[in-house]
Design an enzyme around this catalytic site. Structure first.
Site, PDB file in Angstrom:
ATOM      1  N   CYS A  16     -10.562  -4.803  -4.228  1.00  0.00           N
ATOM      2  CA  CYS A  16     -11.303  -5.912  -3.619  1.00  0.00           C
ATOM      3  C   CYS A  16     -12.758  -5.529  -3.357  1.00  0.00           C
ATOM      4  O   CYS A  16     -13.044  -4.404  -2.956  1.00  0.00           O
ATOM      5  CB  CYS A  16     -10.647  -6.295  -2.291  1.00  0.00           C
ATOM      6  SG  CYS A  16      -9.097  -7.166  -2.497  1.00  0.00           S
ATOM      7  N   ARG A  28      -7.301  -0.926  -7.099  1.00  0.00           N
ATOM      8  CA  ARG A  28      -7.788   0.250  -6.382  1.00  0.00           C
ATOM      9  C   ARG A  28      -6.849   1.444  -6.580  1.00  0.00           C
ATOM     10  O   ARG A  28      -7.274   2.574  -6.799  1.00  0.00           O
ATOM     11  CB  ARG A  28      -7.849  -0.132  -4.894  1.00  0.00           C
ATOM     12  CG  ARG A  28      -8.374   0.929  -3.994  1.00  0.00           C
ATOM     13  CD  ARG A  28      -9.855   0.999  -4.080  1.00  0.00           C
ATOM     14  NE  ARG A  28     -10.394   2.069  -3.268  1.00  0.00           N
ATOM     15  CZ  ARG A  28     -11.556   2.643  -3.516  1.00  0.00           C
ATOM     16  NH1 ARG A  28     -12.291   2.260  -4.529  1.00  0.00           N
ATOM     17  NH2 ARG A  28     -11.994   3.599  -2.741  1.00  0.00           N
ATOM     18  N   ARG A  76     -16.773   1.562  -1.171  1.00  0.00           N
ATOM     19  CA  ARG A  76     -15.495   2.247  -1.390  1.00  0.00           C
ATOM     20  C   ARG A  76     -15.631   3.469  -2.304  1.00  0.00           C
ATOM     21  O   ARG A  76     -15.007   3.536  -3.373  1.00  0.00           O
ATOM     22  CB  ARG A  76     -14.438   1.275  -1.913  1.00  0.00           C
ATOM     23  CG  ARG A  76     -14.324   0.020  -1.073  1.00  0.00           C
ATOM     24  CD  ARG A  76     -13.208  -0.881  -1.522  1.00  0.00           C
ATOM     25  NE  ARG A  76     -11.910  -0.461  -1.032  1.00  0.00           N
ATOM     26  CZ  ARG A  76     -10.771  -1.076  -1.347  1.00  0.00           C
ATOM     27  NH1 ARG A  76     -10.771  -2.111  -2.139  1.00  0.00           N
ATOM     28  NH2 ARG A  76      -9.616  -0.640  -0.866  1.00  0.00           N
ATOM     29  N   PRO A  77     -16.445   4.443  -1.897  1.00  0.00           N
ATOM     30  CA  PRO A  77     -16.598   5.638  -2.732  1.00  0.00           C
ATOM     31  C   PRO A  77     -15.311   6.476  -2.754  1.00  0.00           C
ATOM     32  O   PRO A  77     -14.417   6.251  -1.934  1.00  0.00           O
ATOM     33  CB  PRO A  77     -17.716   6.415  -2.028  1.00  0.00           C
ATOM     34  CG  PRO A  77     -17.662   5.964  -0.609  1.00  0.00           C
ATOM     35  CD  PRO A  77     -17.199   4.528  -0.638  1.00  0.00           C
ATOM     36  N   ILE A  78     -15.232   7.431  -3.688  1.00  0.00           N
ATOM     37  CA  ILE A  78     -14.048   8.309  -3.737  1.00  0.00           C
ATOM     38  C   ILE A  78     -14.467   9.778  -3.561  1.00  0.00           C
ATOM     39  O   ILE A  78     -13.772  10.682  -3.995  1.00  0.00           O
ATOM     40  CB  ILE A  78     -13.230   8.114  -5.037  1.00  0.00           C
ATOM     41  CG1 ILE A  78     -14.096   8.310  -6.292  1.00  0.00           C
ATOM     42  CG2 ILE A  78     -12.559   6.754  -5.071  1.00  0.00           C
ATOM     43  CD1 ILE A  78     -13.274   8.452  -7.581  1.00  0.00           C
ATOM     44  N   ILE A 114     -14.586  -0.351   9.189  1.00  0.00           N
ATOM     45  CA  ILE A 114     -14.119   0.388   8.007  1.00  0.00           C
ATOM     46  C   ILE A 114     -14.910  -0.022   6.757  1.00  0.00           C
ATOM     47  O   ILE A 114     -15.301   0.832   5.963  1.00  0.00           O
ATOM     48  CB  ILE A 114     -12.602   0.155   7.751  1.00  0.00           C
ATOM     49  CG1 ILE A 114     -11.791   0.311   9.039  1.00  0.00           C
ATOM     50  CG2 ILE A 114     -12.085   1.050   6.625  1.00  0.00           C
ATOM     51  CD1 ILE A 114     -11.576   1.700   9.554  1.00  0.00           C
ATOM     52  N   ASN A 158       0.795  -1.229   0.000  1.00  0.00           N
ATOM     53  CA  ASN A 158       0.000   0.000   0.000  1.00  0.00           C
ATOM     54  C   ASN A 158       0.830   1.283   0.000  1.00  0.00           C
ATOM     55  O   ASN A 158       0.294   2.369  -0.221  1.00  0.00           O
ATOM     56  CB  ASN A 158      -1.019  -0.018   1.151  1.00  0.00           C
ATOM     57  CG  ASN A 158      -2.125  -1.029   0.868  1.00  0.00           C
ATOM     58  OD1 ASN A 158      -2.280  -1.494  -0.272  1.00  0.00           O
ATOM     59  ND2 ASN A 158      -2.879  -1.405   1.891  1.00  0.00           N
TER      60      ASN A 158
HETATM   61  N1  EPU Z   1     -14.217   6.380   2.177  1.00  0.00           N
HETATM   62  C1  EPU Z   1     -15.261   7.194   1.818  1.00  0.00           C
HETATM   63  N2  EPU Z   1     -15.037   8.121   0.839  1.00  0.00           N
HETATM   64  C2  EPU Z   1     -13.822   8.274   0.262  1.00  0.00           C
HETATM   65  C3  EPU Z   1     -12.761   7.436   0.639  1.00  0.00           C
HETATM   66  C4  EPU Z   1     -13.000   6.486   1.614  1.00  0.00           C
HETATM   67  O1  EPU Z   1     -16.375   7.092   2.321  1.00  0.00           O
HETATM   68  O2  EPU Z   1     -13.683   9.138  -0.616  1.00  0.00           O
HETATM   69  C5  EPU Z   1     -14.447   5.356   3.203  1.00  0.00           C
HETATM   70  C6  EPU Z   1     -14.284   3.938   2.654  1.00  0.00           C
HETATM   71  O3  EPU Z   1     -15.466   3.467   2.043  1.00  0.00           O
HETATM   72  C7  EPU Z   1     -13.935   3.171   3.893  1.00  0.00           C
HETATM   73  C8  EPU Z   1     -13.108   4.189   4.707  1.00  0.00           C
HETATM   74  O4  EPU Z   1     -13.440   5.467   4.183  1.00  0.00           O
HETATM   75  O5  EPU Z   1     -15.093   2.874   4.606  1.00  0.00           O
HETATM   76  C9  EPU Z   1     -11.611   4.015   4.661  1.00  0.00           C
HETATM   77  O6  EPU Z   1     -11.198   3.922   3.313  1.00  0.00           O
HETATM   78  P1  EPU Z   1      -9.756   4.385   2.836  1.00  0.00           P
HETATM   79  O7  EPU Z   1      -9.922   5.455   1.842  1.00  0.00           O
HETATM   80  O8  EPU Z   1      -8.873   4.631   4.025  1.00  0.00           O
HETATM   81  O9  EPU Z   1      -9.268   3.080   2.109  1.00  0.00           O
HETATM   82  P2  EPU Z   1      -8.540   2.976   0.737  1.00  0.00           P
HETATM   83  O10 EPU Z   1      -7.596   4.110   0.572  1.00  0.00           O
HETATM   84  O11 EPU Z   1      -9.500   2.687  -0.347  1.00  0.00           O
HETATM   85  C10 EPU Z   1      -6.465   1.700   1.692  1.00  0.00           C
HETATM   86  C11 EPU Z   1      -5.831   0.383   1.380  1.00  0.00           C
HETATM   87  C12 EPU Z   1      -6.715  -0.747   1.883  1.00  0.00           C
HETATM   88  C13 EPU Z   1      -6.932  -0.580   3.377  1.00  0.00           C
HETATM   89  C14 EPU Z   1      -7.506   0.808   3.677  1.00  0.00           C
HETATM   90  C15 EPU Z   1      -7.639   1.086   5.157  1.00  0.00           C
HETATM   91  C16 EPU Z   1      -4.639   0.895  -0.647  1.00  0.00           C
HETATM   92  C17 EPU Z   1      -4.519   0.720  -2.104  1.00  0.00           C
HETATM   93  N3  EPU Z   1      -5.650   0.276  -0.062  1.00  0.00           N
HETATM   94  O12 EPU Z   1      -7.703   1.665   0.982  1.00  0.00           O
HETATM   95  O13 EPU Z   1      -6.005  -1.929   1.640  1.00  0.00           O
HETATM   96  O14 EPU Z   1      -7.851  -1.551   3.817  1.00  0.00           O
HETATM   97  O15 EPU Z   1      -6.658   1.820   3.101  1.00  0.00           O
HETATM   98  O16 EPU Z   1      -6.430   0.980   5.781  1.00  0.00           O
HETATM   99  O17 EPU Z   1      -3.818   1.540  -0.017  1.00  0.00           O
HETATM  100  C18 EPU Z   1      -5.750  -4.229   1.355  1.00  0.00           C
HETATM  101  O18 EPU Z   1      -4.523  -4.034   1.289  1.00  0.00           O
HETATM  102  O19 EPU Z   1      -6.244  -5.388   1.453  1.00  0.00           O
HETATM  103  C19 EPU Z   1      -6.652  -3.093   1.339  1.00  0.00           C
HETATM  104  C20 EPU Z   1      -7.943  -3.203   1.099  1.00  0.00           C
END
Ligand code: EPU
Length: 417
Positions: free
Chosen positions: A116, A92, A121-123, A326, A23
């Site tokens: 996954c 992702r 997982r919205p952005i 999460i 990550n």
């Molecule tokens: N979220 C929102 N809006 C957004 C972004 C996130 O509502 O614009 C929510 C997500 O839906 C979730 C929470 O915020 O409920 C946390 O999401 P985050 O953005 O922190 O996760 P991510 O950046 O998509 C990264 C890792 C994940 C890891 C999470 C939490 C990467 C590529 N992925 O995901 O890794 O679970 O942070 O630590 O860095 C994995 O390695 O298996 C994996 C899923």
């Protein structure tokens, strides 16, 4: 389709060397394009997520040289084009091209990323950050075009400490005019790794690793070097393997502090662990206490380790619980553990694991990366043969998992059907 076949029951003994963090690496590679000169990154893990990001960089025109765990990226020949849907949806972390391209060229065209299937997982927080810096976002179905005449520093509060949004906003802000502040930023070690790399290029980022990050925009970014930090989730997965079926199994080349939340839980369980400067040595014990775990952002217990840990909870003497805060859909592994003999009650946000259970080999499916890791651990400790199907997910995140486990005594192989 690839599958992993494990003949369970072998004791794990020896040393597993941990690779660079997925990550971190998946953010460092897109971040490279912000530089106006070549950059070098060491300790890059050999996983398919990195191959897919390299393909995107090459598609954009960058030169990418990879030798063992080193990667040298020359972004000077990049042409800012729309990233095709097929490439964006393979993983992702393709979303980091949004922040990096926007930061450098004031324009990015990208599709909604893959990853996954563990929740919606919205952005929206990434996009909100870009908008607050002056960008306009046009969306046609899954396609996003993000354009700014000028990117201006802004004060951005994240409703949730999102790892992806924190990094993406940093990438967009490093070359913006003025100073950007991210409040309620995520504090994961991977964020510090990315900020350090950008600072090595000449960026001015302060506070990474705390909940307030300040980014003073600069005009140019130059050649730089960095190393990927050790993968705390890979490390945690193998530490759990050691507690399940290890005999003095050494998990080496790690930053133990990064897995403190796991180590504390293992101590509460009564696991046999000894923590060194850059390693953990762990052995199986006869009896483990049940525990309660709630997933949280760093330094809390990582969501990425709750699935691997669940395999160990099936061996605890009594009722353990895991509460997932999460993601909405991160218990698919539990159903397969039950098929292997576990006694897990599954509700929306929480599972109740009643142990100890004897696990038996079965044919199971890796529905996502960490679910796959959980099932591989289950296969290592189960009686008989376990076949884990759909392991492309696992190979996206664990470098040389087959070799690493066979080298410490497991009987595990990969095959293609
Ligand atoms: N979220 C929102 N809006 C957004 C972004 C996130 O509502 O614009 C929510 C997500 O839906 C979730 C929470 O915020 O409920 C946390 O999401 P985050 O953005 O922190 O996760 P991510 O950046 O998509 C990264 C890792 C994940 C890891 C999470 C939490 C990467 C590529 N992925 O995901 O890794 O679970 O942070 O630590 O860095 C994995 O390695 O298996 C994996 C899923």
């Amino acid at each position: 389709m690839k599958r992993i076949i494990i003949n369970g029951g072998n004791t794990l003994k020896g040393t597993i060397k941990i690779s660079g963090a997925k990550n971190s690496a998946v953010a460092l590679v897109p971040a490279s394009l912000l530089s106006d000169e070549k950059v070098t990154i060491d300790n890059i893990p050999n996983i398919s997520d990195i191959d897919n990001l390299n393909e995107i960089l090459k598609y954009l025109g960058a030169s990418v040289e990879r030798k063992e765990d080193r990667i040298i990226i020359d972004p000077t020949t990049i042409e800012n084009k729309a990233i095709p849907e097929e490439a964006a949806t393979k993983l992702r972390a393709s979303y980091y091209f949004m922040g990096a391209l926007l930061g450098k060229y004031k324009k990015a065209t990208m599709y909604f990323p893959g990853g996954c299937p563990i929740g919606a997982r919205p952005i929206n927080l990434h996009l909100k950050g870009f908008e607050m810096m002056g960008a306009k976002i046009m969306q046609e179905q899954n396609k996003y075009t993000i354009i700014a005449d000028e990117l201006k520093g802004a004060n951005i509060y994240l409703d949730m400490p999102s790892v992806g949004a924190t990094i993406n906003i940093m990438l967009a802000a490093v070359k913006a005019n003025g100073t950007t502040t991210i409040d309620n930023a995520a504090k994961e070690p991977e964020i510090v790794n990315v900020a350090t790399f950008l600072n090595n290029m000449g960026a001015k980022i302060r506070g990474a690793g705390t909940s307030t990050i300040t980014i003073k925009g600069v005009k140019e970014l130059h050649h730089a070097y960095t190393e990927v930090i050790p993968d705390r989730i890979e490390a945690g997965t193998y530490v759990i393997a050691g507690a399940l079926i290890g005999n003095q199994l050494k998990i080496d080349n790690i930053i133990p502090e990064h897995i403190d939340s796991l180590l504390e839980k293992l101590k509460e369980m009564g696991a046999d662990i000894s923590v060194g400067v850059d390693n953990v040595i762990v052995s199986k014990t006869d009896r483990l206490n049940p525990i309660n775990v709630t997933t949280l952002g760093y330094p809390g217990f990582p969501t990425d380790l709750q699935q691997p840990l669940t395999t160990l909870l099936t061996k605890c003497d009594g009722l353990s619980t895991v509460k997932e805060t999460i993601y909405e859909n991160r218990f698919c592994n539990a159903k397969y553990l039950n098929e292997m003999g576990a006694n897990i009650k599954i509700t929306d946000k929480k599972i109740y694991v009643n142990g100890p259970s004897e696990l038996v080999g079965k044919e199971v499916i890796a529905t996502d990366l960490r679910a796959g890791a959980c099932l591989v651990l289950a296969g290592l400790v189960a009686k008989g043969t376990t076949t884990v199907k759909n392991v492309e997910h696992v190979l996206r995140g664990y470098e040389n998992i087959i070799e690493k486990l066979n080298n410490v005594g497991a009987n595990i192989k990969l095959d293609e059907i």
